[in-house]
Structures are given as C-alpha cells and as structure tokens.
Write an enzyme that holds these catalytic residues in place. Structure first.
Site, PDB file in Angstrom:
ATOM      1  CE1 TYR A  27     -17.560  11.856 -14.670  1.00  0.00           C
ATOM      2  CE2 TYR A  27     -17.036  11.662 -12.342  1.00  0.00           C
ATOM      3  CZ  TYR A  27     -17.479  11.097 -13.528  1.00  0.00           C
ATOM      4  OH  TYR A  27     -17.825   9.776 -13.547  1.00  0.00           O
ATOM      5  CG  ASP A  62     -10.488  16.091 -14.090  1.00  0.00           C
ATOM      6  OD1 ASP A  62      -9.890  15.511 -15.010  1.00  0.00           O
ATOM      7  OD2 ASP A  62     -11.476  15.595 -13.501  1.00  0.00           O
ATOM      8  NE  ARG A 106      -2.662   0.464   3.529  1.00  0.00           N
ATOM      9  CZ  ARG A 106      -1.973   0.772   4.632  1.00  0.00           C
ATOM     10  NH1 ARG A 106      -1.364   1.936   4.734  1.00  0.00           N
ATOM     11  NH2 ARG A 106      -1.898  -0.080   5.628  1.00  0.00           N
ATOM     12  CE  LYS A 141     -14.060   8.175 -17.346  1.00  0.00           C
ATOM     13  NZ  LYS A 141     -14.308   9.487 -16.740  1.00  0.00           N
TER      14      LYS A 141
HETATM   15  C1  LIG Z   1     -14.618   9.880 -15.377  1.00  0.00           C
HETATM   16  C2  LIG Z   1     -14.148  11.166 -14.849  1.00  0.00           C
HETATM   17  C3  LIG Z   1     -13.791  11.309 -13.498  1.00  0.00           C
HETATM   18  C4  LIG Z   1     -13.956  10.192 -12.493  1.00  0.00           C
HETATM   19  O1  LIG Z   1     -13.087   9.136 -12.730  1.00  0.00           O
HETATM   20  P1  LIG Z   1     -13.402   7.595 -12.383  1.00  0.00           P
HETATM   21  O2  LIG Z   1     -12.232   6.882 -12.932  1.00  0.00           O
HETATM   22  O3  LIG Z   1     -14.702   7.258 -13.050  1.00  0.00           O
HETATM   23  O4  LIG Z   1     -13.517   7.496 -10.899  1.00  0.00           O
HETATM   24  C5  LIG Z   1     -13.294  12.537 -13.095  1.00  0.00           C
HETATM   25  N1  LIG Z   1     -13.160  13.577 -13.952  1.00  0.00           N
HETATM   26  C6  LIG Z   1     -13.506  13.471 -15.244  1.00  0.00           C
HETATM   27  C7  LIG Z   1     -13.345  14.654 -16.138  1.00  0.00           C
HETATM   28  C8  LIG Z   1     -14.012  12.273 -15.740  1.00  0.00           C
HETATM   29  O5  LIG Z   1     -14.359  12.189 -17.035  1.00  0.00           O
END
Ligand SMILES: *Cc1c(COP(=O)(O)O)cnc(C)c1O
Length: 382
Positions: free
Chosen positions: A99, A171, A47, A196
């Site tokens: 998001y 982000d 961890r 993503k």
């Molecule tokens: C999908 C997404 C998240 C969250 O991520 P997860 O992997 O689903 O927990 C945060 N910010 C953006 C812009 C996203 O598209």
C-alpha cells in the site's frame, strides 16, 4: 461455536452489567473509579483501555485466531504501531507492491528513525532470501496486492522467515479473516485497515493489529498506549457492528465479481483481467491453497477501442472514488488516483498501466452493476 459466520455475530460472548443488552454499550467515560488506592482495576483511563474498544479488539483477535487484538484510529496508525516495535539499525524486507501509504511511512518516516528497508517481490522466495542481512528483523507484505492482485504465499514466506528468526507481518486488509487467516499459516502479526472490509460501510477510519505471542502483544500494547492513536468508543461500536455482516457481504461481493468478470470476458472490450479468484486467471492455484476466496476487488485493462477515463466517468452506480471494501460499488484509475504519487516510470515498473481500472464491487444486484458497465462501455467506445 466453531463455524465462522456464527463467530462473526456472537464472539466474544458479552456479559455487561447484567442488563441483558445483546450488544456492547458505547462507554464514553475517559476515566474509571478506583475502589481504593492501589486496587487492581480493569480500566483506569480510556486511552489505556476502554470496554467498548476491548470488545471489538477481542472480537478481531478471535476471528483472526490470535490471542491479542489492538484497535487504532486508522489503518496507518495500526501499521505505525506494528512497525514502531523495531529500533534504529533494524532492517526490514517489504513487499514491492505494498500500500502506498505504508511505503511512504517506511521511506519518509521510519527511515528517519534509522530503519533500513529493502523492497522485493515477495512471490519470489529466493529474492527474499537474498535480501536478508544480519540485522534483518521482519518481512512485511500483503498476500494479495493492490491493484494487480499478485499472490504471495504466507506459509512459504513465514517458513523462510522463521528459519532466519525473522517476524512475518501480513497486511490482511484485502481478504479479511473471513477468507484468510495469516496467523494459522505462520504469520506473527496481522494488520488491517478496518476502514475497508471489516467495517464495510465507508463510514469509519479504523485499523487493527492482531498477534498470538504474549511478548509481541506487550510490545504493541506499549506503543498503542504510548502513542495513543486509539479507536474511539463510537467507532469501536460501528466496527463491531460492521464485522457481524462481513461473511454475507463478502459472499455477495465475490459472487458479483464473478458475474461481472464473465460479462467482461464476453464483451470483447477487455484485454486483461487481474483477479486470482477464478480458475482461468493467474494466481488462482497459489491463492486457493491458503485462502477461501479472492475478495471483492479486481482490476482490468480495456482494449484500445475503449477510452478508460471516459469509461469510468460514465459509470453511475459505480462511484468514482478511492478506497474499497464497502457495500457500495466503487471504481478508480490507479494511475491517476490511488497510485498517482508514483511517477509514470515507477507505475510502469510496478505493472500499473495508465489505462488500468480497479473496481471494488459492492453488494448491489449484479444485473444493475452489469447494466451500468454496459452503458459506460458503449459511451466510451471510440
Ligand atoms: C487503506 C489501506 C491501508 C491504510 O489504511 P487507512 O485506514 O486508510 O489508514 C493499509 N493497507 C491497505 C492494504 C489498505 O488498503
């Protein structure tokens, strides 16, 4: 080694166990032997640190041009860790189109922690400045928003933030370091849903945080280790593999988006297109100052003659699904899917009309993508 696609494949340079292995092994060990009591070891417990995870953390730190990377079991776990560096009484300014999961985390979890939040349109610097309070600690936003792809300037926001001694948190899920490197533009913390584009194949959930500053890194590491939502060695390996093709995937996806948009513009079936990657569409001038492209997601509204639900139901190559950024093409209706938690009034206030369609364009042949869109448009025409 300075060119980005070379970095994607080769950084960081690995020397593992002198086996000559050209990829990093998946270290499943949860504990690591000490040579003697009190000895300094690189890892003692998985961890806290794992060699496979560290390799991909260093890979991401290098690509974002930061110094420290941290990988988590999801994007939300990464965002949780980045925001948990704040404390009761702190105030954050956040983009009003962030998001949905981040919005929920802020409003239904961190509010209980005693954080206060003001949501503003981060394209508007004066709106940000007006929202600054004596206890404001950071500005958090997405430089290209979902699903309307509104563009905010990282350099302008972070300049303002530094004037008031605030952190800038970005982000960067939508563009990835292939197209945009927020730390170079003044951001302090970069976050990813690596679920993503970074992993790119819709087969792992992962998240990342990258910073330059050592004391910030210590604060994030404390939370990563204390909360423990770390990325597994297997998923670290998959993420590292996905990242290597990030550049060629995005190049193809952006080429496909442009072909599809040109087709739609000529089809007379579309009223409005949201994509800041083409010179004739809004946001292009702002985005091109900071980013190399607009990525593989775009949104649009059909004319009244075409039923949007019928259209997405008839698509075959484009799968009806949330998420984005992978090799396969996906389509969704934000009002009924990704943004269904918002009331109709909230959706309309955010500019999300009931018929808005979002596509995440994959790496298939654009001719097949267009044939699919064409047949669905014909069937959905009333
Ligand atoms: C999908 C997404 C998240 C969250 O991520 P997860 O992997 O689903 O927990 C945060 N910010 C953006 C812009 C996203 O598209």
């Amino acid at each position: 080694m300075t060119e980005f696609n070379t970095k994607l494949v080769h950084q960081p340079v690995q020397h593992d166990n002198n086996t000559g292995a050209v990829t990093v092994p998946i270290y499943k060990a949860t504990t690591f032997k000490y040579p003697a009591v009190g000895a300094q070891v690189k890892d003692d417990y998985s961890r806290s640190g794992n060699p496979t995870r560290r390799a991909v953390e260093e890979q991401l730190a290098t690509l974002e041009e930061g110094n420290y990377g941290f990988c988590f079991s999801s994007g939300m776990a990464a965002i949780h860790a980045a925001l948990a560096i704040f404390k009761k009484g702190d105030h954050l300014i956040v983009g009003d189109q962030i998001y949905g999961g981040t919005f929920r985390l802020l409003h239904e979890f961190f509010k209980r922690w005693g954080l206060t939040i003001t949501a503003v349109d981060t394209r508007d610097l004066s709106a940000i400045e007006k929202a600054i309070q004596p206890n404001t600690k950071a500005i958090y936003f997405e430089p290209v928003t979902n699903p309307l792809l509104q563009v905010s300037s990282i350099s302008r926001v972070s300049q303002l933030a530094h004037q008031y001694n605030l952190l800038t948190i970005v982000d960067n899920t939508f563009l990835s370091p292939y197209l945009l490197r927020p730390l170079n533009l003044g951001a302090d913390i970069v976050i990813h849903s690596a679920t993503k584009y970074l992993s790119g194949h819709s087969d792992i959930s992962a998240g990342a945080v990258v910073v330059r500053d050592q004391s910030l890194a210590e604060r994030v590491y404390f939370i990563q280790n204390a909360l423990g939502a770390v990325l597994s060695p297997e998923d670290s390996n998959e993420l590292a593999r996905g990242i290597k093709t990030l550049g060629i995937r995005l190049e193809r996806q952006m080429e496909n988006v442009k072909r599809i948009i040109h087709y739609l513009q000529e089809s007379n079936a579309v009223q409005k297109i949201y994509y800041p990657g083409l010179a004739d569409l809004p946001g292009y001038q702002e985005l091109r100052k900071e980013a190399r492209g607009a990525g593989g997601v775009f949104s649009f509204e059909l004319t009244e003659q075409v039923n949007p639900s019928e259209f997405v139901n008839h698509l075959q190559l484009f799968k009806l699904a949330v998420s984005l950024g992978a090799v396969e093409s996906l389509v969704e209706l934000p009002s009924k899917m990704s943004h269904a938690e918002l009331t109709l009034e909230e959706q309309l206030a955010a500019g999300i009309k009931p018929g808005l369609i979002r596509m995440s364009v994959g790496i298939e042949d654009y001719r097949d993508q267009i044939i699919d869109i064409q047949q669905a448009l014909e069937k959905a025409h009333n």
